[in-house]
Design a protein around this motif. Structure first.
Motif, short mmCIF file in Angstrom:
data_model
loop_
_atom_site.label_atom_id
_atom_site.label_comp_id
_atom_site.label_asym_id
_atom_site.label_seq_id
_atom_site.Cartn_x
_atom_site.Cartn_y
_atom_site.Cartn_z
N VAL A 204 0.96 -1.19 0.06
CA VAL A 204 -0.05 0.01 -0.02
C VAL A 204 0.84 1.19 -0.13
O VAL A 204 0.42 2.10 -0.72
N ASN A 205 1.76 1.27 0.85
CA ASN A 205 2.90 2.40 0.76
C ASN A 205 3.53 2.80 -0.49
O ASN A 205 3.72 3.71 -0.75
N ALA A 206 3.78 1.64 -1.03
CA ALA A 206 4.66 1.58 -2.39
C ALA A 206 3.54 2.16 -3.42
O ALA A 206 4.21 2.87 -4.44
N ALA A 207 2.35 1.90 -3.43
CA ALA A 207 1.26 2.62 -4.24
C ALA A 207 0.90 4.13 -4.04
O ALA A 207 0.66 4.63 -5.23
N ILE A 208 1.02 4.20 -2.85
CA ILE A 208 0.51 5.75 -2.65
C ILE A 208 1.76 6.62 -2.38
O ILE A 208 1.80 7.68 -2.82
N ASN A 209 2.63 6.22 -1.51
CA ASN A 209 3.57 7.22 -1.09
C ASN A 209 4.43 8.15 -1.88
O ASN A 209 4.56 9.13 -2.02
N PRO A 210 5.13 7.49 -2.92
CA PRO A 210 6.07 7.74 -3.73
C PRO A 210 5.17 8.83 -4.54
O PRO A 210 5.71 9.88 -4.94
N ARG A 218 -2.59 15.17 -1.44
CA ARG A 218 -3.26 14.34 -0.37
C ARG A 218 -3.74 12.82 -1.03
O ARG A 218 -3.82 12.87 -2.17
N ASN A 219 -3.80 11.94 -0.20
CA ASN A 219 -3.95 10.48 -0.63
C ASN A 219 -5.12 10.52 -1.59
O ASN A 219 -5.18 9.63 -2.51
N GLY A 220 -6.40 11.01 -1.12
CA GLY A 220 -7.71 11.01 -1.67
C GLY A 220 -7.51 11.38 -3.28
O GLY A 220 -8.19 11.04 -4.29
N GLU A 264 -9.13 1.15 -1.26
CA GLU A 264 -9.63 1.36 0.01
C GLU A 264 -8.92 2.28 1.04
O GLU A 264 -9.51 3.04 1.92
N VAL A 265 -7.67 1.97 1.02
CA VAL A 265 -6.78 2.87 2.03
C VAL A 265 -6.60 4.32 1.37
O VAL A 265 -6.93 5.22 2.19
N ALA A 266 -6.68 4.44 0.10
CA ALA A 266 -6.67 5.83 -0.29
C ALA A 266 -8.05 6.58 0.08
O ALA A 266 -8.06 7.78 0.45
N ASN A 271 -8.04 12.46 3.28
CA ASN A 271 -7.38 13.63 3.45
C ASN A 271 -6.08 13.55 4.18
O ASN A 271 -5.37 14.85 4.38
N ASN A 272 -5.45 12.51 4.23
CA ASN A 272 -3.94 12.48 4.86
C ASN A 272 -3.09 13.20 3.92
O ASN A 272 -3.17 12.88 2.77
N ARG A 273 -2.28 13.58 4.53
CA ARG A 273 -0.67 13.66 3.90
C ARG A 273 0.23 12.53 4.37
O ARG A 273 0.52 12.50 5.46
N ALA A 274 0.47 11.66 3.26
CA ALA A 274 1.11 10.61 3.68
C ALA A 274 2.32 10.79 4.17
O ALA A 274 3.09 11.86 4.00
N SER A 275 3.11 10.02 4.87
CA SER A 275 4.27 9.94 5.81
C SER A 275 5.42 10.45 4.90
O SER A 275 6.26 11.14 5.14
O1 KPL Z 1 0.81 4.62 5.93
C1 KPL Z 1 0.70 5.53 5.16
C2 KPL Z 1 1.46 6.75 5.39
O2 KPL Z 1 1.37 7.62 5.18
O3 KPL Z 1 2.82 6.24 5.37
C3 KPL Z 1 -0.65 5.63 4.43
C4 KPL Z 1 -1.57 4.29 4.36
C5 KPL Z 1 -0.22 5.86 2.84
C6 KPL Z 1 -1.71 6.59 4.89
O4 KPL Z 1 -1.32 7.98 4.44
#
Ligand code: KPL
Length: 325
Positions: A204-210, A218-220, A264-266, A271-275
């Motif tokens: 999940v982190n590999a698909a979203i974070n970079p 933001r993730n959404g 689902e996680v996105a 509303n999150n800014r991923a780490s």
């Molecule tokens: O774990 C997360 C992160 O920010 O590192 C996610 C799941 C992407 C949530 O923001």
């Protein structure tokens, strides 16, 4: 905060042993965990927060309901470690800082000191498990927290933590420690399949974070054009690599199963800014090695192509400290 002199390793037999936790890494997760363990009513665990520099003892946690929780924590620095030995050491540093932190406390580790690794990805966990003579547990959590300043952390949302060890020898310890974390008000479950759970979070982190770090979104927003297509390309590369590691998605199979999980996680963290985005914005190193590195290593071992993951990795690796993408 009550201090007990009945310190005992969790899982060592007493009905409600009181445990002295060292929490090494006073970032958002470390301080959120410390505040929960220190302010829980039972059991009367004690906590020392250890950082490269000692943090202020007076700490505040803004709860997901907007309340402010205050506590005075024992704090120490890596140069001047606590006099009182640890019954359990939680390493809550970023993934790239974990082994250096462990090196800095090496003289205080015994052959039986349990370690709990809270890092993202799947990089330091197998190495530390192989090297440390005592029990090593790994934790993966969906608790959301971010730092306000040296004295205040916001616990943005409750999640769930899973605890277990990679070689399946410490399930009793994981169960005992999960009880302490639950008693501190954080939902926690001991599991036998922590390797699978760490890899799923890595996926999940590999698909979203970079991507969110690159585009500073933001993730959404990944659900919008053109980002949606980019995520799908990453998922198509991830799926065969994960299959070669015998990691299955929680529901469904292959690309479709991983796609369901990622979207689902996105959605639930829209509303999150991923780490990784937070790291880039703050000019900190990113956890690209811990998150993308194991996928690229695995792709190479299994003769799989991963051009998109490689270019995301290269872009993050080139990022100079204090620069924005
Ligand atoms: O774990 C997360 C992160 O920010 O590192 C996610 C799941 C992407 C949530 O923001």
């Amino acid at each position: 905060m009550t201090r007990s002199n009945r310190h005992q390793r969790p899982g060592a037999g007493a009905a409600h042993p009181s445990v002295h936790h060292w929490i090494v890494g006073p970032g958002a997760l470390g301080r959120m965990l410390a505040m929960h363990l220190a302010t829980a009513h039972a059991p009367h665990d004690t906590v020392t927060l250890v950082g490269r520099r000692a943090m202020p003892g007076q700490q505040r946690l803004i709860t997901p309901h907007g309340q402010t929780l205050s506590a005075t924590l024992a704090t120490a620095s890596l140069e001047s470690l606590p006099a009182e030995p640890a019954d359990v050491i939680h390493l809550t540093t970023k993934a790239y800082a974990c082994e250096a932190a462990l090196g800095a406390i090496a003289e205080r580790l015994t052959a039986t000191t349990p370690l709990v690794l809270w890092q993202n990805g799947f990089d330091c966990q197998p190495r530390i498990t192989a090297r440390h003579p005592g029990p090593v547990l790994c934790a993966t959590t969906t608790e959301g927290a971010h730092v306000q300043d040296d004295s205040q952390v916001t616990h943005a949302g409750h999640g769930k933590t899973f605890l277990g060890d990679l070689d399946g020898r410490h399930s009793a310890l994981a169960t005992a420690l999960a009880k302490h974390v639950n008693a501190a008000g954080l939902a926690c479950e001991a599991v036998a399949d922590i390797r699978i759970r760490l890899w799923r979070k890595l996926a999940v982190n590999a698909a979203i974070n970079p991507l969110v770090a690159q585009f500073q979104i933001r993730n959404g927003q990944l659900r919008d054009t053109p980002y949606r297509g980019m995520v799908e390309v990453v998922i198509e590369e991830l799926a065969p690599i994960l299959a070669s590691e015998r990691i299955t998605p929680p529901t469904g199979t292959g690309v479709q199963g991983w796609s369901e999980l990622v979207w689902e996680v996105a959605a639930s963290t829209a509303n999150n800014r991923a780490s990784m985005l937070q790291d880039v914005l703050a000019g900190r190193p990113t956890e690209h090695r811990a998150i993308l590195g194991p996928l690229l290593d695995s792709a190479q071992r299994h003769g799989l192509q991963a051009p998109t993951l490689s270019s995301l990795y290269a872009r993050l690796r080139e990022l100079p400290a204090n620069a924005r993408i």
